[in-house]
Design an enzyme around this catalytic site. Structure first.
Site, mmCIF file in Angstrom:
data_model
loop_
_atom_site.group_PDB
_atom_site.id
_atom_site.type_symbol
_atom_site.label_atom_id
_atom_site.label_comp_id
_atom_site.label_asym_id
_atom_site.label_seq_id
_atom_site.Cartn_x
_atom_site.Cartn_y
_atom_site.Cartn_z
ATOM 1 N N PRO A 197 6.854 11.548 -72.400
ATOM 2 C CA PRO A 197 5.812 11.085 -71.467
ATOM 3 C C PRO A 197 5.914 11.637 -70.048
ATOM 4 C CG PRO A 197 7.394 9.340 -71.894
ATOM 5 C CD PRO A 197 7.737 10.450 -72.830
ATOM 6 N N LYS A 198 7.059 12.248 -69.703
ATOM 7 C CA LYS A 198 7.178 12.776 -68.344
ATOM 8 C C LYS A 198 7.145 14.298 -68.311
ATOM 9 C CE LYS A 198 9.254 8.960 -65.977
ATOM 10 N NZ LYS A 198 10.298 8.525 -65.051
ATOM 11 N N ASN A 199 6.572 14.879 -69.330
ATOM 12 C CA ASN A 199 6.547 16.331 -69.432
ATOM 13 C C ASN A 199 5.171 16.842 -68.971
ATOM 14 O OD1 ASN A 199 5.524 18.654 -71.031
ATOM 15 N ND2 ASN A 199 7.601 18.747 -71.794
#
Lengths: 337, 332
Positions: free
Chosen positions: A117-119
């Site tokens: 989700p933080k890519n």
């Protein structure tokens, strides 16, 4: 090792992985090893699977092969490293070239987002696919899923704002913001979203300003040591004719909190700003406003917000100075080096 | 009512002294003694990794331990025909890695090993009609790329090649009601993006758009009782924000608004006493990214054993001076 006779995904699960170099349907391709030049920066020790997949990826990139098997290869490469933006770019070129149905791609990238989700790359891929489809149907629920796990995920908020703005989906957004603030009233991302929605819909008209002030004051009364709510309050008051010091409700709530013994640094800071504004108004008691502001700065510096002592000392000096030469603005004292 | 705050608690077992030699060893062995998985996984950002490592080595006077020739050959191979530079050989060009490469080449005074004209054209081609920049040809827009573009061109002395006024206009449109900046208009204020926007305005000489007192206050609000700095309200402290918040405050001339001693204590506690290097928070695994930002933060905080760093470019000050660059800074 057993040779594979099909490229079907099911054949190659975790336990049953067959390297590309042993696959019959890839026999026509010569893998291209990584070349860092005559002086490899560091000795590279790739794992066998990683090396195999990326050797074949480099080979299809080199030959510009845009096929079903190359598409599958990009998926394998992305499973190993979803941050590799070159693989994502090539995957998009293949999708375009094969004119693939993009709905399964949405499902695939959803899974990738849930795992990473933080890519940056996965979110950007999502956006491009949605742009190609011109269909925002799944985006609000996707971002809600991600935000339910991390309510401040910057990528998810960015994507959500883009979707809402592009496809005009403002309608139920305040409701969603309210729900998030009910869950966590300190969620700065939700407060920011609130500003975003109002700014892009009704705008901060006088009646909306009043409604937002009531909403925010209510939240401040419940949890007063909340930077986000106080910042939002200032943001709303930017649109108030009376600045930050002239709204009756705001003044009343602040004074009541103070009288009840509340010494949240954010409350005190706000009172300092109200005093500052009063000093600049013609009808105010300048001496009294300054006296109070200096007293507040003093307790902030020495008691309630000592970690920011230098800031409060600066505020005090700058207020006192302004009293001496009122034409100088606070930021007017800032010089360029 | 109780004050809930996300923060960490420092224990007495964390390092309190600066472990310079260990950091030099950590950087010079990074990529040699590392496990293969990590090396594979970071290939997509290799160029930035090299920039972090080299800048760290130069700031602590150990740059000669790195083989300059190898690095220059590598960068040369990473430039593609269109002029942009990728993270590694065979990777697509991207503004992030183009800036990292230009920073490394500036440090080595070796800008002539790449095709500068093409590189400038590449950067120029990424500017959009609204003044913003895409990171690459796939069109992701973000204020990070506004910083990368102007930083890169200014290092090359080619800032006039883009529409600077438009670029500034876009960055200013990302300013929020709290005085901070986000990635795009309407996006939440975030210390990393504030650094990019202030850096961009500093290079182009447009810091007058900023409400320095309001933003300075927001930035010093990032300091938590542990001494560490977070990047947004209610987030945990992290060494990388020591750099982004601190560099921003320095650009605004308000660095002294944070409490120096407690931040130094926090940053030092993030060192790995065995391997060297800094991690995001005490006790976590170190990496070059947090190592350069930990060292650069300590430099801004006046640590005499580390060379002065320029807050706008995150490069050694002597390099910025040699190039004759004077990015704007405010003073109180």
């Amino acid at each position: 090792m057993a040779e594979a006779d099909s490229s079907s995904e099911e054949l190659y699960d975790e336990t049953n992985w067959v390297l590309y170099k042993y696959r019959v349907d890839w026999k026509d391709v010569t893998p291209v090893p990584q070349d860092d030049g005559p002086y490899p920066i560091v000795a590279i020790v790739y794992s066998e699977k990683f090396q195999d997949i990326y050797d074949y990826f480099r080979a299809v990139l080199k030959s510009s092969e845009k096929s079903e098997r190359a598409l599958q290869l990009t998926k394998d490469a992305l499973d190993l490293n979803p941050a590799n933006y070159t693989v994502w770019q090539y995957r998009r070129e293949i999708l375009k070239h094969l004119n693939k149905d993009l709905i399964p791609e949405l499902q695939y990238v959803k899974e990738m987002i849930e795992d990473n989700p933080k890519n940056y790359q996965v979110w950007h891929h999502r956006r491009i696919i949605v742009e190609w489809l011109q269909d925002p149907a799944y985006e609000l629920s996707l971002t809600e899923t991600i935000l339910s796990q991390d309510s401040k995920n910057y990528h998810a908020w960015q994507h959500r704002q883009w979707i809402i703005r592009t496809f005009k989906l403002f309608q139920n957004e305040l409701q969603y913001v309210n729900q998030l603030l009910d869950e966590d009233v300190r969620n700065n991302s939700a407060w920011n979203q609130r500003y975003f929605v109002i700014n892009n819909t009704t705008g901060f008209k006088p009646d909306v300003v009043q409604q937002e002030l009531m909403f925010t004051l209510d939240k401040i009364k419940t949890v007063s040591n909340n930077e986000s709510a106080w910042n939002y309050l200032r943001g709303v008051l930017l649109h108030h004719d009376g600045g930050i010091s002239q709204d009756q409700n705001v003044r009343q709530v602040c004074e009541e909190l103070y009288s009840s013994g509340n010494r949240s640094p954010f409350l005190l800071a706000f009172l300092v700003d109200m005093c500052e504004e009063n000093m600049e108004r013609d009808d105010g008691d300048k001496e009294e406003s300054l006296r109070r502001a200096l007293q507040l700065c003093d307790v902030l510096a020495n008691e309630y917000d000592t970690i920011r002592r230098e800031y409060w000392n600066y505020m005090a000096r700058s207020l006192a100075q302004r009293m001496d030469c009122p034409e100088r603005e606070a930021t007017g004292s800032t010089k360029t080096d | 009512m109780a004050t809930l705050m996300k923060d960490i608690i420092l224990s007495s077992s964390h390092p309190k002294e600066l472990l310079l030699q260990k950091h030099a060893d950590f950087i010079s062995s990074y990529g040699v003694n590392k496990d293969e998985y990590e090396y594979c996984m970071t290939e997509y950002l290799r160029m930035s990794g090299v920039y972090w490592g080299l800048t760290a080595m130069e700031l602590i006077g150990n740059l000669e331990r790195i083989n300059k020739q190898e690095i220059l050959e590598f960068i040369k191979l990473c430039q593609d025909d269109a002029g942009g530079i990728g993270a590694s050989v065979g990777h697509d060009p991207h503004l992030l890695y183009t800036l990292s490469a230009v920073q490394i080449l500036s440090m080595y005074d070796a800008l002539d090993i790449v095709n500068v004209d093409r590189l400038v054209q590449y950067v120029k081609s990424l500017q959009q009609p609204d003044g913003s920049f895409c990171g690459d040809k796939w069109g992701e827009v973000d204020t990070r790329f506004s910083f990368c573009a102007v930083a890169c061109l200014s290092l090359l002395g080619k800032l006039e090649e883009i529409d600077v006024e438009k670029a500034v206009e876009f960055v200013v449109s990302c300013m929020n009601f709290d005085g901070g900046f986000g990635s795009r208009p309407g996006s939440e204020s975030h210390a990393g993006l504030i650094y990019c926007c202030l850096g961009m305005l500093s290079i182009t000489g447009h810091l007058h758009y900023v409400d320095a007192d309001l933003l300075g206050w927001w930035l010093c609000e990032r300091q938590l009782p542990s001494g560490g700095l977070n990047g947004r309200p209610e987030k945990l402290p992290d060494v990388c924000y020591s750099w982004w918040v601190l560099a921003s405050l320095r650009i605004l001339g308000r660095l002294h608004w944070i409490r120096r001693e407690s931040l130094v204590t926090f940053v030092l506690a993030c060192q790995d006493p065995e391997t060297g290097g800094f991690s995001d928070r005490p006790g976590d695994l170190p990496d070059p990214f947090h190592t350069i930002f930990g060292l650069a933060a300590l430099s801004l905080l006046g640590e005499p054993a580390i060379k002065p760093v320029n807050p706008t470019y995150c490069m050694p000050q002597h390099v910025v001076d040699r190039l004759g660059l004077r990015p704007q800074k405010l003073t109180l």
